[in-house]
Design a protein around this motif. Structure first.
Motif, PDB file in Angstrom:
ATOM      1  N   ARG A   1       4.351  -0.670  -3.132  1.00  0.00           N
ATOM      2  CA  ARG A   1       3.190  -1.473  -3.542  1.00  0.00           C
ATOM      3  C   ARG A   1       1.927  -1.031  -2.801  1.00  0.00           C
ATOM      4  O   ARG A   1       1.066  -1.836  -2.443  1.00  0.00           O
ATOM      5  CB  ARG A   1       3.441  -2.971  -3.329  1.00  0.00           C
ATOM      6  CG  ARG A   1       4.630  -3.540  -4.101  1.00  0.00           C
ATOM      7  CD  ARG A   1       4.678  -5.044  -3.968  1.00  0.00           C
ATOM      8  NE  ARG A   1       5.875  -5.641  -4.495  1.00  0.00           N
ATOM      9  CZ  ARG A   1       6.010  -6.144  -5.734  1.00  0.00           C
ATOM     10  NH1 ARG A   1       4.997  -6.048  -6.585  1.00  0.00           N
ATOM     11  NH2 ARG A   1       7.132  -6.725  -6.124  1.00  0.00           N
ATOM     12  N   PHE A   2       1.807   0.262  -2.600  1.00  0.00           N
ATOM     13  CA  PHE A   2       0.694   0.807  -1.831  1.00  0.00           C
ATOM     14  C   PHE A   2      -0.641   0.582  -2.531  1.00  0.00           C
ATOM     15  O   PHE A   2      -1.680   0.465  -1.872  1.00  0.00           O
ATOM     16  CB  PHE A   2       0.915   2.311  -1.612  1.00  0.00           C
ATOM     17  CG  PHE A   2       0.473   2.811  -0.274  1.00  0.00           C
ATOM     18  CD1 PHE A   2       1.277   2.655   0.849  1.00  0.00           C
ATOM     19  CD2 PHE A   2      -0.744   3.447  -0.118  1.00  0.00           C
ATOM     20  CE1 PHE A   2       0.870   3.116   2.084  1.00  0.00           C
ATOM     21  CE2 PHE A   2      -1.168   3.917   1.111  1.00  0.00           C
ATOM     22  CZ  PHE A   2      -0.361   3.758   2.223  1.00  0.00           C
TER      23      PHE A   2
ATOM     24  N   VAL B   1      14.269 -14.275  -3.132  1.00  0.00           N
ATOM     25  CA  VAL B   1      13.242 -13.245  -3.309  1.00  0.00           C
ATOM     26  C   VAL B   1      11.889 -13.880  -3.634  1.00  0.00           C
ATOM     27  O   VAL B   1      11.803 -14.828  -4.427  1.00  0.00           O
ATOM     28  CB  VAL B   1      13.632 -12.278  -4.443  1.00  0.00           C
ATOM     29  CG1 VAL B   1      12.534 -11.244  -4.683  1.00  0.00           C
ATOM     30  CG2 VAL B   1      14.954 -11.594  -4.118  1.00  0.00           C
ATOM     31  N   GLU B   2      10.836 -13.348  -3.024  1.00  0.00           N
ATOM     32  CA  GLU B   2       9.467 -13.757  -3.329  1.00  0.00           C
ATOM     33  C   GLU B   2       8.587 -12.520  -3.465  1.00  0.00           C
ATOM     34  O   GLU B   2       8.819 -11.509  -2.797  1.00  0.00           O
ATOM     35  CB  GLU B   2       8.888 -14.659  -2.231  1.00  0.00           C
ATOM     36  CG  GLU B   2       9.565 -16.013  -2.107  1.00  0.00           C
ATOM     37  CD  GLU B   2       8.912 -16.885  -1.041  1.00  0.00           C
ATOM     38  OE1 GLU B   2       7.943 -16.412  -0.387  1.00  0.00           O
ATOM     39  OE2 GLU B   2       9.374 -18.025  -0.859  1.00  0.00           O
ATOM     40  N   VAL B   3       7.573 -12.609  -4.303  1.00  0.00           N
ATOM     41  CA  VAL B   3       6.571 -11.548  -4.388  1.00  0.00           C
ATOM     42  C   VAL B   3       5.581 -11.739  -3.247  1.00  0.00           C
ATOM     43  O   VAL B   3       5.120 -12.854  -3.016  1.00  0.00           O
ATOM     44  CB  VAL B   3       5.828 -11.590  -5.740  1.00  0.00           C
ATOM     45  CG1 VAL B   3       4.706 -10.562  -5.796  1.00  0.00           C
ATOM     46  CG2 VAL B   3       6.817 -11.361  -6.880  1.00  0.00           C
ATOM     47  N   PRO B   4       5.257 -10.699  -2.493  1.00  0.00           N
ATOM     48  CA  PRO B   4       4.301 -10.846  -1.380  1.00  0.00           C
ATOM     49  C   PRO B   4       2.977 -11.440  -1.849  1.00  0.00           C
ATOM     50  O   PRO B   4       2.505 -11.144  -2.962  1.00  0.00           O
ATOM     51  CB  PRO B   4       4.119  -9.408  -0.883  1.00  0.00           C
ATOM     52  CG  PRO B   4       5.390  -8.710  -1.261  1.00  0.00           C
ATOM     53  CD  PRO B   4       5.802  -9.326  -2.571  1.00  0.00           C
ATOM     54  N   TRP B   5       2.361 -12.262  -1.013  1.00  0.00           N
ATOM     55  CA  TRP B   5       1.145 -12.973  -1.389  1.00  0.00           C
ATOM     56  C   TRP B   5      -0.018 -12.050  -1.725  1.00  0.00           C
ATOM     57  O   TRP B   5      -0.911 -12.385  -2.487  1.00  0.00           O
ATOM     58  CB  TRP B   5       0.719 -13.914  -0.252  1.00  0.00           C
ATOM     59  CG  TRP B   5       0.323 -13.175   1.015  1.00  0.00           C
ATOM     60  CD1 TRP B   5       1.155 -12.816   2.038  1.00  0.00           C
ATOM     61  CD2 TRP B   5      -0.966 -12.680   1.354  1.00  0.00           C
ATOM     62  NE1 TRP B   5       0.459 -12.148   3.008  1.00  0.00           N
ATOM     63  CE2 TRP B   5      -0.846 -12.042   2.626  1.00  0.00           C
ATOM     64  CE3 TRP B   5      -2.222 -12.704   0.748  1.00  0.00           C
ATOM     65  CZ2 TRP B   5      -1.929 -11.446   3.269  1.00  0.00           C
ATOM     66  CZ3 TRP B   5      -3.299 -12.112   1.385  1.00  0.00           C
ATOM     67  CH2 TRP B   5      -3.145 -11.496   2.623  1.00  0.00           C
ATOM     68  N   TRP B   6       0.004 -10.819  -1.176  1.00  0.00           N
ATOM     69  CA  TRP B   6      -1.130  -9.909  -1.354  1.00  0.00           C
ATOM     70  C   TRP B   6      -1.035  -9.071  -2.622  1.00  0.00           C
ATOM     71  O   TRP B   6      -1.940  -8.282  -2.908  1.00  0.00           O
ATOM     72  CB  TRP B   6      -1.269  -8.985  -0.146  1.00  0.00           C
ATOM     73  CG  TRP B   6       0.017  -8.492   0.441  1.00  0.00           C
ATOM     74  CD1 TRP B   6       0.679  -9.012   1.522  1.00  0.00           C
ATOM     75  CD2 TRP B   6       0.816  -7.387  -0.020  1.00  0.00           C
ATOM     76  NE1 TRP B   6       1.830  -8.302   1.770  1.00  0.00           N
ATOM     77  CE2 TRP B   6       1.942  -7.285   0.849  1.00  0.00           C
ATOM     78  CE3 TRP B   6       0.684  -6.455  -1.043  1.00  0.00           C
ATOM     79  CZ2 TRP B   6       2.925  -6.312   0.700  1.00  0.00           C
ATOM     80  CZ3 TRP B   6       1.658  -5.482  -1.205  1.00  0.00           C
ATOM     81  CH2 TRP B   6       2.759  -5.421  -0.342  1.00  0.00           C
ATOM     82  N   VAL B   7       0.044  -9.252  -3.385  1.00  0.00           N
ATOM     83  CA  VAL B   7       0.190  -8.494  -4.632  1.00  0.00           C
ATOM     84  C   VAL B   7      -0.832  -9.022  -5.648  1.00  0.00           C
ATOM     85  O   VAL B   7      -0.944 -10.228  -5.874  1.00  0.00           O
ATOM     86  CB  VAL B   7       1.615  -8.632  -5.193  1.00  0.00           C
ATOM     87  CG1 VAL B   7       1.716  -8.045  -6.598  1.00  0.00           C
ATOM     88  CG2 VAL B   7       2.584  -7.911  -4.249  1.00  0.00           C
ATOM     89  N   LYS B   8      -1.567  -8.126  -6.280  1.00  0.00           N
ATOM     90  CA  LYS B   8      -2.679  -8.511  -7.145  1.00  0.00           C
ATOM     91  C   LYS B   8      -2.253  -8.781  -8.569  1.00  0.00           C
ATOM     92  O   LYS B   8      -2.966  -9.442  -9.322  1.00  0.00           O
ATOM     93  CB  LYS B   8      -3.738  -7.407  -7.120  1.00  0.00           C
ATOM     94  CG  LYS B   8      -4.339  -7.171  -5.720  1.00  0.00           C
ATOM     95  CD  LYS B   8      -5.324  -6.026  -5.729  1.00  0.00           C
ATOM     96  CE  LYS B   8      -5.945  -5.803  -4.365  1.00  0.00           C
ATOM     97  NZ  LYS B   8      -4.959  -5.419  -3.329  1.00  0.00           N
ATOM     98  N   SER B   9      -1.115  -8.237  -9.010  1.00  0.00           N
ATOM     99  CA  SER B   9      -0.710  -8.452 -10.400  1.00  0.00           C
ATOM    100  C   SER B   9       0.816  -8.425 -10.506  1.00  0.00           C
ATOM    101  O   SER B   9       1.492  -8.017  -9.580  1.00  0.00           O
ATOM    102  CB  SER B   9      -1.312  -7.375 -11.305  1.00  0.00           C
ATOM    103  OG  SER B   9      -0.903  -6.089 -10.912  1.00  0.00           O
TER     104      SER B   9
END
Length: 282
Positions: A182-183, A274-282
């Motif tokens: 997720r770079f 499992v969770e999506v990291p908070w900083w993921v934009k989409s």
């Protein structure tokens, strides 16, 4: 991330100095981000890939005093230094190792410490979330008098709770791919600048949407055991990375997660959520 009165002094960061008239052109062809950003902003986050598009190193480049300060993990400072020297060729630049700077993390920039031996900027991976500062060792006492220094165990718990990756342990060198890491969500890839080493494979993965696994946050209901593999119905679907038996990061197969209930994930005899990291934009 950190309270306003707290600082963390990183023991894992070292600096490489790059100076000279060709420093912009030199980096533009080899890093994943756009070096031209440094003409408007103080710092960028980026990566150096293999020609096959595999991850090698991540680092920050900060433009200060007509020099580039390349902050990287201490474990590969010398290796990255040698790699940059190899790419230098006839570029009119000077590359040196600099052991005289400490990296300090704070809630806000250290603007109230008015000293020449200080560089302070917002971490470019996030939007005004926390700040990084480089300071000479003789300034450390001044900073310590103004703030409470937190230990590395406490900071590691903060890092994992906020899903902030440390790619010295949360990626596999020369195997991991930037979009798996997720770079792009960490502001580490430019899709508009010219080619860079490994760019073709990275761009193909994006435009064909063929990323098979990605980085996720995991919440761990620890029982008695964890291992490196994460299972769903006795099938390996991912790899557990850094963790503290409560929270951590993992690479997980996105297709399987999309079609299955993630509440059945197990590592060792411990349940994984499992969770999506908070900083993921989409």
């Amino acid at each position: 991330m950190l309270n306003p009165n707290e600082i963390f002094i990183s023991e894992n960061s070292n600096i490489i100095l790059v100076e000279g008239i060709d420093k912009f052109n030199f980096f533009q062809g080899i890093i994943s981000n756009d070096i031209e950003i440094l003409k408007k902003k103080p710092s960028i986050y980026c990566s150096l890939l293999t020609p096959q598009g595999k991850f090698q190193y991540d680092f920050f480049i900060t433009n200060h005093g007509n020099k580039f300060y390349v902050e990287c993990h201490k474990n590969y400072q010398k290796e990255l230094f040698q790699k940059l020297l190899m790419y230098k060729l006839r570029s009119d630049i000077k590359i040196t190792l600099d052991q005289n700077w400490l990296t300090v993390l704070t809630k806000k920039k250290l603007l109230d410490v008015h000293k020449p031996d200080l560089i302070s900027f917002d971490d470019p991976r996030f939007d005004n979330f926390f700040s990084r500062s480089y300071l000479k060792s003789d300034l450390l006492k001044v900073v310590q008098e103004k703030f409470t220094v937190i230990g590395k165990d406490y900071f590691e718990s903060l890092r994992l709770s906020l899903s902030i990756p440390d790619f010295s342990v949360d990626a596999i060198k020369e195997k991991s791919l930037l979009l798996e890491m997720r770079f792009d969500d960490l502001n580490g890839i430019s899709w508009t600048k010219g080619c860079f080493m490994g760019q073709e494979i990275t761009a193909r993965m994006k435009y064909r949407n063929i990323v098979k696994k990605k980085l996720f946050k995991v919440i761990i209901n620890y029982n008695t055991e964890l291992n490196n593999e994460i299972f769903l119905d006795n099938k390996v679907i991912g790899q557990l990375l850094s963790h503290n038996k409560k929270e951590g990061l993992a690479f997980l197969n996105t297709e399987i997660l999309k079609n299955q209930k993630s509440s059945n994930l197990i590592s060792g005899d411990s349940l994984i959520k499992v969770e999506v990291p908070w900083w993921v934009k989409s």
